[in-house]
Enzyme design. Structure first.
Site, PDB file in Angstrom:
ATOM      1  N   THR A  99       2.901  10.515   4.940  1.00 52.35           N
ATOM      2  CA  THR A  99       3.656  10.332   3.696  1.00 52.35           C
ATOM      3  C   THR A  99       4.638  11.475   3.490  1.00 52.35           C
ATOM      4  O   THR A  99       5.425  11.437   2.544  1.00 52.35           O
ATOM      5  CB  THR A  99       2.698  10.268   2.502  1.00 52.35           C
ATOM      6  OG1 THR A  99       1.885  11.449   2.475  1.00 52.35           O
ATOM      7  CG2 THR A  99       1.794   9.049   2.590  1.00 52.35           C
TER       8      THR A  99
ATOM      9  N   LYS B 233       1.011   1.267   6.379  1.00 52.68           N
ATOM     10  CA  LYS B 233       0.927   2.038   7.619  1.00 52.68           C
ATOM     11  C   LYS B 233      -0.402   1.791   8.333  1.00 52.68           C
ATOM     12  O   LYS B 233      -0.431   1.577   9.547  1.00 52.68           O
ATOM     13  CB  LYS B 233       1.110   3.534   7.307  1.00 52.68           C
ATOM     14  CG  LYS B 233       2.473   3.873   6.697  1.00 52.68           C
ATOM     15  CD  LYS B 233       2.662   5.354   6.506  1.00 52.68           C
ATOM     16  CE  LYS B 233       1.724   5.932   5.467  1.00 52.68           C
ATOM     17  NZ  LYS B 233       1.968   5.389   4.114  1.00 52.68           N
ATOM     18  N   THR B 234      -1.501   1.823   7.591  1.00 58.00           N
ATOM     19  CA  THR B 234      -2.802   1.566   8.207  1.00 58.00           C
ATOM     20  C   THR B 234      -2.883   0.133   8.720  1.00 58.00           C
ATOM     21  O   THR B 234      -3.406  -0.130   9.819  1.00 58.00           O
ATOM     22  CB  THR B 234      -3.926   1.827   7.195  1.00 58.00           C
ATOM     23  OG1 THR B 234      -3.855   3.184   6.743  1.00 58.00           O
ATOM     24  CG2 THR B 234      -5.290   1.582   7.826  1.00 58.00           C
TER      25      THR B 234
ATOM     26  N   ARG C 201      -0.201  -2.437  -1.865  1.00 61.28           N
ATOM     27  CA  ARG C 201      -1.541  -2.037  -2.298  1.00 61.28           C
ATOM     28  C   ARG C 201      -1.683  -2.190  -3.806  1.00 61.28           C
ATOM     29  O   ARG C 201      -2.698  -2.669  -4.311  1.00 61.28           O
ATOM     30  CB  ARG C 201      -1.823  -0.600  -1.885  1.00 61.28           C
ATOM     31  CG  ARG C 201      -3.221  -0.108  -2.278  1.00 61.28           C
ATOM     32  CD  ARG C 201      -3.405   1.337  -1.881  1.00 61.28           C
ATOM     33  NE  ARG C 201      -3.300   1.507  -0.432  1.00 61.28           N
ATOM     34  CZ  ARG C 201      -3.107   2.688   0.167  1.00 61.28           C
ATOM     35  NH1 ARG C 201      -2.976   3.781  -0.564  1.00 61.28           N
ATOM     36  NH2 ARG C 201      -3.050   2.752   1.480  1.00 61.28           N
TER      37      ARG C 201
ATOM     38  N   ASP D 204      -4.283   9.125  10.351  1.00 59.58           N
ATOM     39  CA  ASP D 204      -3.627   9.072   9.044  1.00 59.58           C
ATOM     40  C   ASP D 204      -3.316  10.485   8.573  1.00 59.58           C
ATOM     41  O   ASP D 204      -4.041  11.433   8.892  1.00 59.58           O
ATOM     42  CB  ASP D 204      -4.542   8.363   8.047  1.00 59.58           C
ATOM     43  CG  ASP D 204      -3.791   7.888   6.819  1.00 59.58           C
ATOM     44  OD1 ASP D 204      -2.543   7.896   6.840  1.00 59.58           O
ATOM     45  OD2 ASP D 204      -4.447   7.521   5.824  1.00 59.58           O
TER      46      ASP D 204
END
Length: 333
Positions: free
Chosen positions: A158, A64-65, A217, A109
């Site tokens: 999330t 997402k980032t 990640r 975020d």
């Protein structure tokens, strides 16, 4: 055996910073979201106007980032980054919004955790590019309207279910990021290995991809840890055997479960006979906070078919019993 040879000249720190893809064309997987974003951004560029605000939903570590950075790069604007918990007052948000220049991208975020007064201020900024700042208190308070330069908000969450209806409705595009398939993670690891100057063969990358919980990640983190093992205890090349040995050292089993995941399953199976058991009780049994168990462990355990949620609590599935080497009872539910 084909090797990914080291070619990059930048140092380790610079290389790790460049692992994130910078353009949509470099972004691995999420093909539907990537295509939709490409249409959205290309159309906005042709019109010479900011695109609709973007909401990205999905588990931690899915990109997402990274996508927010890509949106800013594709639009050619600046990027301002903040988070929901950091915006405690409407004045905090007003200061950020009024500092934006035309065409900037504001990334928030965990946007579902933004304070309610700030959220209400954000509504007018998203729709009308204006914020009303209240000056003074009581009957003498005055609302001062401030113009905001046209911008694009990219929100990440999330926990999409915790977003209020008015907030969600103000996003023109909602993208749901899914977990990656092992083949997609292998492609991602191939790119990362080149950037990080890691010598690896295809089988070694496949082994890491299969234990990465479907999350980029996690895959990149495991790649770096396997590299460390290969450099210290092997010949520096990441093969399947080296990857298996390294991941055993770091307590990552063949299904990608780490120490905490196995602790949750062991508590369910051994301490509570497979369940059902409440979240708080389960968290106490493994010595973690309920939020950690629910947000870190459960998404993957549910997806892997090792845990189930019922009206009475969490239950270990037959696959969980088998994974722990135990015989499941005749009737689990």
């Amino acid at each position: 055996m084909a090797l990914v040879s080291p070619h990059a000249e930048a140092g380790e720190q610079d290389a790790e910073a460049s692992v994130r893809p910078r353009r949509l064309a470099e972004f691995v997987a999420q093909h539907r979201v990537r295509e939709q974003l490409q249409l959205l951004l290309t159309s906005a560029l042709r019109r010479g106007a900011p695109p609709d605000h973007i909401l990205l939903c999905g588990s931690p570590g899915l990109g997402k980032t990274t996508l927010s950075m890509i949106v800013a790069a594709e639009l050619g604007g600046g990027l301002r980054v903040t988070s929901g918990p950091a915006i405690e007052r409407s004045g905090d948000l007003a200061a950020v919004l009024t500092s934006l220049t035309a065409g900037d991208v504001l990334f928030i975020d965990e946007i579902h955790r933004i304070a309610r007064p700030a959220e209400e201020l954000l509504y007018s900024a998203m729709e009308d590019f204006r914020v009303d700042v209240v000056v003074g208190k009581g009957p003498g308070a005055t609302a001062v309207p401030l113009e905001v330069e046209p911008f694009t908000l990219v929100g990440a969450t999330t926990r999409a279910g915790l977003l209020t209806g008015p907030m969600r409705d103000r996003f023109g595009f909602v993208g749901q990021l899914d977990f990656y398939h092992p083949a997609e993670l292998r492609e991602l690891l191939l790119r990362s290995a080149k950037i990080l100057q890691i010598s690896a063969d295809q089988e070694g990358l496949e082994e890491i991809a299969g234990r990465s919980r479907g999350t980029p990640r996690v895959a990149n983190r495991l790649l770096r840890r396997v590299r460390d093992y290969a450099e210290v205890r092997a010949d520096g090349v990441v093969t399947r055997e080296v990857a298996r040995a390294a991941l055993d050292v770091y307590d990552v089993d063949e299904r990608g479960l780490d120490r905490l995941d196995r602790a949750v399953l062991t508590a369910l199976v051994v301490s509570f006979g497979g369940g059902p058991v409440g979240l708080s009780t389960l968290a106490v049994a493994v010595g973690e906070q309920p939020d950690t168990v629910e947000e870190v462990c459960e998404p993957y355990l549910l997806r892997a078919g090792l845990l189930a949620r019922t009206a009475r609590g969490r239950v270990a599935t037959e696959a969980a019993w088998q994974h722990l080497g135990r015989t499941p009872p005749s009737a689990i539910f």
